[in-house]
Write an enzyme that holds these catalytic residues in place. Structure first.
Site, PDB file in Angstrom:
ATOM      1  N   SER A   1       1.211   4.143   3.186  1.00 29.24           N
ATOM      2  CA  SER A   1      -0.113   3.606   3.499  1.00 29.24           C
ATOM      3  C   SER A   1      -0.493   3.656   4.967  1.00 29.24           C
ATOM      4  O   SER A   1      -1.615   3.277   5.321  1.00 29.24           O
ATOM      5  CB  SER A   1      -0.225   2.175   2.987  1.00 29.24           C
ATOM      6  OG  SER A   1      -0.366   2.173   1.587  1.00 29.24           O
TER       7      SER A   1
ATOM      8  N   LYS B   1      -3.775   5.311   5.722  1.00 29.42           N
ATOM      9  CA  LYS B   1      -5.079   4.655   5.751  1.00 29.42           C
ATOM     10  C   LYS B   1      -5.655   4.524   7.159  1.00 29.42           C
ATOM     11  O   LYS B   1      -6.858   4.281   7.320  1.00 29.42           O
ATOM     12  CB  LYS B   1      -4.982   3.289   5.082  1.00 29.42           C
ATOM     13  CG  LYS B   1      -4.662   3.341   3.585  1.00 29.42           C
ATOM     14  CD  LYS B   1      -4.637   1.955   2.980  1.00 29.42           C
ATOM     15  CE  LYS B   1      -4.408   1.995   1.464  1.00 29.42           C
ATOM     16  NZ  LYS B   1      -3.006   2.204   1.095  1.00 29.42           N
TER      17      LYS B   1
ATOM     18  N   SER C   1      -4.074  -3.513   1.924  1.00 28.44           N
ATOM     19  CA  SER C   1      -3.722  -2.110   1.668  1.00 28.44           C
ATOM     20  C   SER C   1      -4.162  -1.630   0.284  1.00 28.44           C
ATOM     21  O   SER C   1      -3.378  -1.063  -0.486  1.00 28.44           O
ATOM     22  CB  SER C   1      -2.211  -1.899   1.830  1.00 28.44           C
ATOM     23  OG  SER C   1      -1.909  -0.551   2.100  1.00 28.44           O
TER      24      SER C   1
ATOM     25  N   LYS D   1      -0.778  -1.080  11.044  1.00 31.63           N
ATOM     26  CA  LYS D   1      -0.759  -0.791   9.601  1.00 31.63           C
ATOM     27  C   LYS D   1       0.646  -0.556   9.092  1.00 31.63           C
ATOM     28  O   LYS D   1       1.422   0.182   9.693  1.00 31.63           O
ATOM     29  CB  LYS D   1      -1.626   0.436   9.295  1.00 31.63           C
ATOM     30  CG  LYS D   1      -1.770   0.723   7.797  1.00 31.63           C
ATOM     31  CD  LYS D   1      -2.647  -0.323   7.117  1.00 31.63           C
ATOM     32  CE  LYS D   1      -2.604  -0.240   5.587  1.00 31.63           C
ATOM     33  NZ  LYS D   1      -1.387  -0.881   5.021  1.00 31.63           N
TER      34      LYS D   1
END
Length: 356
Positions: free
Chosen positions: A108, A111, A172, A273
C-alpha cells in the site's frame, strides 16, 4: 519502546511471489605472460578502470548513484532495503541506502503515487475539500470480498476528494484508491499509465506500477525510488496535512478509523504511509521533523521496504514500524550533532519546515 501491535492492512495474499529480477554480471580479463612488469601494469590498469566506473556510477545520474551503506551511524535494518535523507544539509543530508536496490513489492505504499497523481490533476489547498465524487457500484461492493483492506461506502454516496484521499491514505482503503483512479482517468488502466509516466518524470527508473492500490505484487519499486517520490509528495500541503492525521471518519459509520501508521506523533513523525502483504512483507514511507545542533528544524524522510517478507502481513508491518522507529531515533541523535548548510544551487530550502 516498540510500538504496540497493530492490525495489518490485509492486502491480498497471492499464492505466488512476483518474478525475480536477475541482474547480469560478467567480466573478461586479458593477462600478459610476457613479463611480470606487464602483468603488474595490467592489474593496476584494471584497478584504475574499476575506480573510474565507481566514480562515474556515483555521479548525479540518478538510479545508478553509489549508495553509501554506512554514511551515518544509524541502526539500519538487517533485512530488506532502506533509504534516508535529511533536507537542508546538502550532500551531508544523504544518509545513504542499506540493502540491494532490487525492485520488490511495495503493497500500500503504492497509494502515495496514487495520491500524488490525483493531487497533481486536482490540486487542493490545505483545508479545501475539493469536488464531490460519487461512489460507484464497484467501490461499494468491493468490501464484501473481505480479502483486502477496504472502507465501507454506499453506491451513490457523494464524498469530497479530500475525504476520499483520507480514506485511502489513513485506513488504506484499496477500493477508494481504485475509485479515485476511475474518477480521475476514466479507468484504472488509464490511471496506471499516468502513474508510470509520473514515475518516469521523477527518475524512478526501477519502479513499475500495475494498479493503484498496491494489492498486486507486480507493483514493484526500491527504497531509493520511493524516497524520490516522498520528497515530491511531501511538498504538497494538502498531502502533508492528510498523512499527519491519526484518524478519520466515514460518513454513516460510527466511530473513528485509526491511521495504520502508529509512529505518528512520536519523535516528530508526521507521516507518511504503511504497506503490508505476504510478498511485500512490511513497508513504511515515513517523514519526521527534527532539530539539528543549532535548533533549525529539518524534514527527514525515510523508506523501509521488504521487512519479514513472506511472513504474515501483521508480522511484516510490525517489523517495518519497529525498524523505522529505531531509525527515526537514530537520525535524531545523528542530526543533533549537525549544523545547517544550504542545499545546492536551485534546490529548495527545506530548513524552514512547514508543519502539517
Amino acid at each position: 519502546m516498540c510500538p504496540a501491535p497493530v492490525p495489518a492492512e490485509r492486502d491480498v495474499d497471492p499464492a505466488e511471489s512476483p518474478a525475480s529480477w536477475p541482474g547480469t554480471t560478467g567480466r573478461s580479463s586479458l593477462y600478459s605472460r610476457r613479463s611480470a612488469i606487464l602483468t603488474t601494469g595490467a592489474a593496476a590498469l584494471g584497478l584504475l578502470t574499476a575506480l573510474v566506473v565507481v566514480l562515474v556510477s556515483s555521479g548525479s545520474g540518478g538510479s545508478h548513484r553509489l549508495h553509501r551503506e554506512s554514511a551515518a551511524p544509524l541502526p539500519w535494518p538487517s533485512e530488506g532495503q532502506t533509504s534516508v535523507l535529511v533536507e537542508g544539509l546538502g550532500d551531508r543530508g544523504d544518509l545513504g541506502t542499506k540493502g540491494t536496490q532490487t525492485p520488490v513489492p511495495i503493497a500500500s505504499v503504492t497509494k502515495v503515487m496514487t495520491a500524488y497523481v490525483i493531487l497533481r490533476d486536482h490540486p487542493l489547498h490545505r483545508s479545501e475539500p475539493g469536488p464531490d465524487i460519487t461512489v460507484d457500484r464497484t467501490a461499494a461492493n468491493e468490501p464484501v470480498a473481505g480479502a483486502e483492506s477496504t472502507v465501507p461506502v454506499r453506491e451513490g454516496q457523494r464524498l469530497s476528494e479530500r475525504r476520499l484521499l483520507e480514506l485511502m491514505l489513513i485506513p488504506s482503503g484499496n477500493n477508494i484508491a481504485r475509485l479515485l483512479a476511475r474518477w480521475d482517468a476514466g479507468s484504472q488502466e488509464a490511471f496506471v499509465t499516468k502513474m508510470n509516466r509520473a514515475a518516469d518524470r521523477l527518475g524512478m527508473d526501477r519502479t513499475t506500477y500495475t494498479e493503484p492500490s498496491g494489492v498486486a505484487p507486480t507493483t514493484v519499486s526500491t527504497s531509493g525510488d520511493q524516497l524520490k517520490l516522498a520528497r515530491h509528495a511531501m511538498r504538497d500541503e494538502a498531502f502533508r496535512h492528510i498523512v499527519a492525521l491519526t484518524s478519520t471518519t466515514v460518513p454513516g459509520v460510527s466511530g473513528r478509523i485509526p491511521n495504520t501508521n502508529t509512529l505518528l506523533g512520536t519523535s516528530g513523525v508526521i507521516g507518511v504511509k504503511t504497506g503490508s502483504s505476504t510478498p511485500a512483507g512490511g513497508a513504511l514511507m515515513w517523514g519526521a521533523v527534527m532539530p539539528d545542533g543549532q535548533g533549525h528544524e529539518h524534514l527527514v524522510l525515510g523508506v523501509v521496504l521488504h521487512q519479514r517478507a513472506d511472513s504474515s502481513p501483521q508480522e511484516g508491518l510490525q517489523a517495518a514500524l519497529e525498524t523505522s522507529g529505531s531509525l527515526v531515533k537514530g537520525v535524531r541523535k545523528w542530526l543533533s550533532g549537525q549544523v545547517p548548510s544550504a542545499d545546492g544551487p536551485g534546490a529548495p530550502d527545506q530548513r524552514a519546515v512547514t508543519r502539517p
